[in-house]
Design an enzyme around this catalytic site. Structure first.
Site, short mmCIF file in Angstrom:
data_model
loop_
_atom_site.label_atom_id
_atom_site.label_comp_id
_atom_site.label_asym_id
_atom_site.label_seq_id
_atom_site.Cartn_x
_atom_site.Cartn_y
_atom_site.Cartn_z
N GLU A 1 0.81 -1.23 0.00
CA GLU A 1 0.00 0.00 0.00
C GLU A 1 0.84 1.27 0.00
O GLU A 1 0.29 2.35 -0.21
CB GLU A 1 -0.98 0.01 1.17
CG GLU A 1 -0.33 0.23 2.50
CD GLU A 1 -1.28 0.83 3.54
OE1 GLU A 1 -2.47 0.98 3.25
OE2 GLU A 1 -0.81 1.13 4.64
N ASN A 2 2.14 1.16 0.22
CA ASN A 2 2.97 2.37 0.24
C ASN A 2 4.18 2.31 -0.68
O ASN A 2 5.18 2.99 -0.43
CB ASN A 2 3.45 2.65 1.67
CG ASN A 2 2.31 3.05 2.58
OD1 ASN A 2 1.47 3.86 2.21
ND2 ASN A 2 2.27 2.48 3.77
N ASN B 1 -5.45 0.93 4.13
CA ASN B 1 -6.15 2.20 4.01
C ASN B 1 -5.56 3.13 2.95
O ASN B 1 -6.22 4.06 2.51
CB ASN B 1 -6.18 2.90 5.37
CG ASN B 1 -4.82 2.94 6.04
OD1 ASN B 1 -4.10 1.95 6.04
ND2 ASN B 1 -4.46 4.05 6.61
N HIS B 2 -4.31 2.91 2.52
CA HIS B 2 -3.70 3.79 1.52
C HIS B 2 -3.87 3.30 0.08
O HIS B 2 -3.32 3.91 -0.83
CB HIS B 2 -2.20 3.96 1.80
CG HIS B 2 -1.93 4.76 3.04
ND1 HIS B 2 -0.76 4.65 3.76
CD2 HIS B 2 -2.68 5.68 3.68
CE1 HIS B 2 -0.82 5.46 4.80
NE2 HIS B 2 -1.96 6.10 4.78
N HIS C 1 -4.34 -5.71 8.61
CA HIS C 1 -3.76 -4.38 8.52
C HIS C 1 -4.36 -3.53 9.63
O HIS C 1 -5.49 -3.05 9.52
CB HIS C 1 -4.09 -3.82 7.13
CG HIS C 1 -3.27 -2.65 6.76
ND1 HIS C 1 -1.97 -2.77 6.33
CD2 HIS C 1 -3.55 -1.32 6.76
CE1 HIS C 1 -1.49 -1.57 6.06
NE2 HIS C 1 -2.43 -0.67 6.33
N HIS D 1 0.87 -2.58 8.74
CA HIS D 1 0.42 -1.18 8.86
C HIS D 1 1.35 -0.32 9.73
O HIS D 1 1.55 0.83 9.43
CB HIS D 1 -1.01 -1.05 9.38
CG HIS D 1 -1.45 0.37 9.59
ND1 HIS D 1 -1.65 1.26 8.55
CD2 HIS D 1 -1.71 1.09 10.73
CE1 HIS D 1 -2.03 2.44 9.03
NE2 HIS D 1 -2.06 2.36 10.35
N HIS E 1 4.60 -0.62 10.23
CA HIS E 1 5.96 -0.55 9.67
C HIS E 1 7.02 -0.96 10.68
O HIS E 1 8.21 -0.87 10.38
CB HIS E 1 6.30 0.84 9.11
CG HIS E 1 5.37 1.34 8.06
ND1 HIS E 1 5.69 2.37 7.21
CD2 HIS E 1 4.12 0.95 7.71
CE1 HIS E 1 4.66 2.62 6.39
NE2 HIS E 1 3.71 1.76 6.68
FE LIG Z 1 -1.77 1.33 6.40
#
Ligand SMILES: [Fe+2]
Length: 239
Positions: free
Chosen positions: A22-23, A50-51, A130, A155, A157
């Site tokens: 997601e990132n 969520n991203h 997540h 989520h 990290h």
């Molecule tokens: Fe996230």
């Protein structure tokens, strides 16, 4: 990922590689090009969180054949899918928590519903949970113990040291961690993050630079029963 993954897959005889992506697009969201880079590095299924909506270009692909997931427990009608049966080999599920993260549908009940709908095969079921709160993630691990092969947190990290086999045979870790710059605050440039905390003003965040940490979790699963037989953390550094 490109540098380490092919060798690790060979070394450990990995059958299925899942990455939360997601990132990956410059620190926020996922694009088609970054998804393709991960697939060519050897990742089979991409999960998210969520991203996933940040880079709008990826949204149509969430309904394509590409193995990219968004969390299952978004409200009904949202693009994309929350699980995939990969190669008749394993079910990969993406769920998202609610504590300090958002008012999503109940992830526990979403899992009950999905598990009731899934057939007996494949027995291997891997869930990426997540979520922000360690307690919510542990609770999910215990809730699904014996019902899925693995519950793996993402989520935050920040990798946790609690990789374990739960009593009924589910592999569990509160957070896998990240693959990203060490000299950073959870991947973002330290000065930019400090400015944000010290001024409480919005600052554009940028990805940190320098040496990279690679955090992964390796799971062994009995393909017949779906029970996990091993879990270990794999950490490397590059650069
Ligand atoms: Fe996230």
């Amino acid at each position: 990922m490109k540098e380490l993954l092919p060798g690790l897959k060979q070394q450990y005889g990995v059958n299925l590689t899942i990455a939360n992506a997601e990132n990956v697009a410059g620190g926020l969201g996922l694009t088609l090009a970054t998804a393709d880079e991960l697939f060519s590095a050897g990742v089979d299924v991409l999960t998210s969180g969520n991203h996933i909506w940040v880079q709008k270009e990826i949204i149509p692909y969430l309904d394509s054949e590409m193995p990219i997931l968004r969390p299952l427990n978004y409200p009904p009608g949202v693009p994309g899918r929350g699980y995939i049966v990969f190669n008749n080999q394993a079910v990969v599920i993406n769920i998202i928590g609610r504590t300090f993260i958002g008012n999503f549908d109940c992830p526990f009940r979403a899992m009950d519903k999905l598990l009731a709908e899934l057939g007996p095969k494949p027995a291997v079921i891997i869930a990426d949970f997540h979520a922000e709160a360690t307690s919510e993630k542990m609770a999910m691990g215990r809730y699904l113990d014996g019902r899925v092969s693995a519950v793996l947190g993402t989520h935050t990290h920040v990798g946790t040291i609690d990789a374990q086999l739960l009593p009924q045979g589910t592999a569990y870790v509160t957070d896998i961690g990240m693959t990203g710059p060490i000299d950073s605050v959870i991947g973002d440039d330290t000065d930019a993050v400090l400015d944000r905390f010290l001024s409480m003003m919005p600052h554009r965040l940028t990805v940190g630079k320098g040496k990279v940490t690679f955090n992964a979790i390796l799971i062994r699963v009995d393909e017949e029963t779906g029970r996990a037989t091993g879990i270990e953390r794999i950490n490397r550094e590059v650069g």
